[in-house]
Motif scaffolding. Structure first.
Motif, short mmCIF file in Angstrom:
data_model
loop_
_atom_site.label_atom_id
_atom_site.label_comp_id
_atom_site.label_asym_id
_atom_site.label_seq_id
_atom_site.Cartn_x
_atom_site.Cartn_y
_atom_site.Cartn_z
N GLN A 16 4.47 -3.89 -8.56
CA GLN A 16 5.59 -4.46 -7.83
C GLN A 16 5.72 -5.96 -8.06
N TYR A 17 6.97 -6.42 -8.05
CA TYR A 17 7.27 -7.85 -8.02
C TYR A 17 7.36 -8.29 -6.57
N SER A 18 6.93 -9.47 -6.29
CA SER A 18 7.06 -10.04 -4.95
C SER A 18 8.48 -10.57 -4.78
N PRO A 19 9.22 -10.14 -3.74
CA PRO A 19 10.57 -10.66 -3.54
C PRO A 19 10.56 -12.13 -3.10
N GLU A 20 9.44 -12.61 -2.63
CA GLU A 20 9.36 -14.00 -2.18
C GLU A 20 9.00 -14.97 -3.30
N THR A 21 8.09 -14.55 -4.19
CA THR A 21 7.65 -15.44 -5.27
C THR A 21 8.23 -15.06 -6.63
N ALA A 22 8.85 -13.87 -6.73
CA ALA A 22 9.41 -13.36 -7.99
C ALA A 22 8.34 -13.25 -9.08
N GLU A 23 7.11 -12.95 -8.66
CA GLU A 23 6.02 -12.78 -9.61
C GLU A 23 5.48 -11.36 -9.54
N LEU A 24 4.95 -10.89 -10.66
CA LEU A 24 4.32 -9.58 -10.71
C LEU A 24 3.04 -9.61 -9.90
N THR A 25 2.83 -8.59 -9.06
CA THR A 25 1.63 -8.52 -8.22
C THR A 25 0.71 -7.41 -8.71
N THR A 26 -0.43 -7.26 -8.08
CA THR A 26 -1.33 -6.17 -8.41
C THR A 26 -1.03 -4.93 -7.58
N ALA A 27 -0.06 -5.00 -6.65
CA ALA A 27 0.33 -3.85 -5.83
C ALA A 27 1.02 -2.81 -6.71
N GLN A 28 0.54 -1.59 -6.67
CA GLN A 28 1.06 -0.54 -7.54
C GLN A 28 2.31 0.12 -6.95
N VAL A 29 3.21 0.52 -7.85
CA VAL A 29 4.35 1.34 -7.46
C VAL A 29 3.88 2.78 -7.58
N ARG A 30 3.80 3.46 -6.45
CA ARG A 30 3.28 4.83 -6.41
C ARG A 30 4.35 5.79 -5.92
N LEU A 31 4.29 7.02 -6.40
CA LEU A 31 5.20 8.06 -5.95
C LEU A 31 4.43 9.10 -5.17
N ASP A 32 5.04 9.59 -4.10
CA ASP A 32 4.44 10.60 -3.24
C ASP A 32 5.35 11.82 -3.24
N THR A 33 4.79 13.01 -3.32
CA THR A 33 5.61 14.23 -3.38
C THR A 33 6.47 14.40 -2.13
N GLU A 34 6.01 13.90 -1.00
CA GLU A 34 6.77 14.04 0.25
C GLU A 34 8.06 13.21 0.23
N MET A 35 8.06 12.12 -0.50
CA MET A 35 9.20 11.20 -0.50
C MET A 35 10.03 11.28 -1.79
N PHE A 36 9.60 12.07 -2.75
CA PHE A 36 10.23 12.08 -4.07
C PHE A 36 11.30 13.16 -4.15
N MET A 37 12.45 12.81 -4.73
CA MET A 37 13.50 13.80 -4.99
C MET A 37 14.29 13.36 -6.21
N ASN A 83 0.84 -1.21 0.00
CA ASN A 83 0.00 0.00 0.00
C ASN A 83 0.87 1.25 0.00
N MET A 84 1.57 1.49 -1.09
CA MET A 84 2.43 2.66 -1.18
C MET A 84 1.58 3.93 -1.26
N PRO A 85 2.00 5.00 -0.57
CA PRO A 85 1.27 6.26 -0.68
C PRO A 85 1.61 6.98 -1.98
N GLY A 86 0.73 7.89 -2.39
CA GLY A 86 1.00 8.71 -3.56
C GLY A 86 -0.04 8.54 -4.65
N ASN A 87 -0.09 9.55 -5.53
CA ASN A 87 -1.09 9.51 -6.61
C ASN A 87 -0.46 9.32 -7.99
N VAL A 88 0.87 9.22 -8.08
CA VAL A 88 1.52 8.94 -9.35
C VAL A 88 1.83 7.44 -9.39
N ILE A 89 1.26 6.76 -10.37
CA ILE A 89 1.44 5.31 -10.51
C ILE A 89 2.37 5.06 -11.69
N ILE A 90 3.48 4.34 -11.43
CA ILE A 90 4.44 4.09 -12.50
C ILE A 90 4.60 2.62 -12.84
#
Length: 105
Positions: free
Chosen positions: A41-62, A31-38
């Motif tokens: 995510q891959y699961s590090p345990e199963t090495a499979e693509l998941t439905t979890a989105q990679v999101r960017l948040d202005t507070e954490m982005f530089m 559950n990454m915060p942010g409204n920019v979806i790029i």
């Protein structure tokens, strides 16, 4: 080079390796915060693509660096990041590409 020039120990026989458990919050954040979806995510345990989105948040982005071998999607990821941050946050972006870049994107 160090292993060839100054070997400390050579072992023979069957090797037994154990992978340490991945700490919570490292490598997979469903559950990454942010409204920019790029991407997703891959699961590090199963090495499979998941439905979890990679999101960017202005507070954490530089500043961002994309590094890796040819063909691993650096240019595609950079183009997606620039597009989405410009669309969602109205940010201006400066791209410094010291290589060939994405010739077919």
């Amino acid at each position: 080079m160090a292993a060839l020039t100054a070997p400390a120990l050579f072992e023979e026989g069957v090797a037994s390796t154990v992978m340490a458990p991945i700490p919570n919050g490292m490598g997979f954040i469903p559950n990454m915060p942010g409204n920019v979806i790029i991407g997703h995510q891959y699961s590090p345990e199963t090495a499979e693509l998941t439905t979890a989105q990679v999101r960017l948040d202005t507070e954490m982005f530089m500043h961002t660096l994309y590094a890796g071998d040819t063909g691993f999607g650096k240019s595609v990821a950079a183009i997606r990041t620039v597009y989405e941050t410009t669309k969602e946050w109205n940010w201006r972006t400066i791209v410094l590409d010291f290589g060939a870049g994405c010739g077919s994107c």
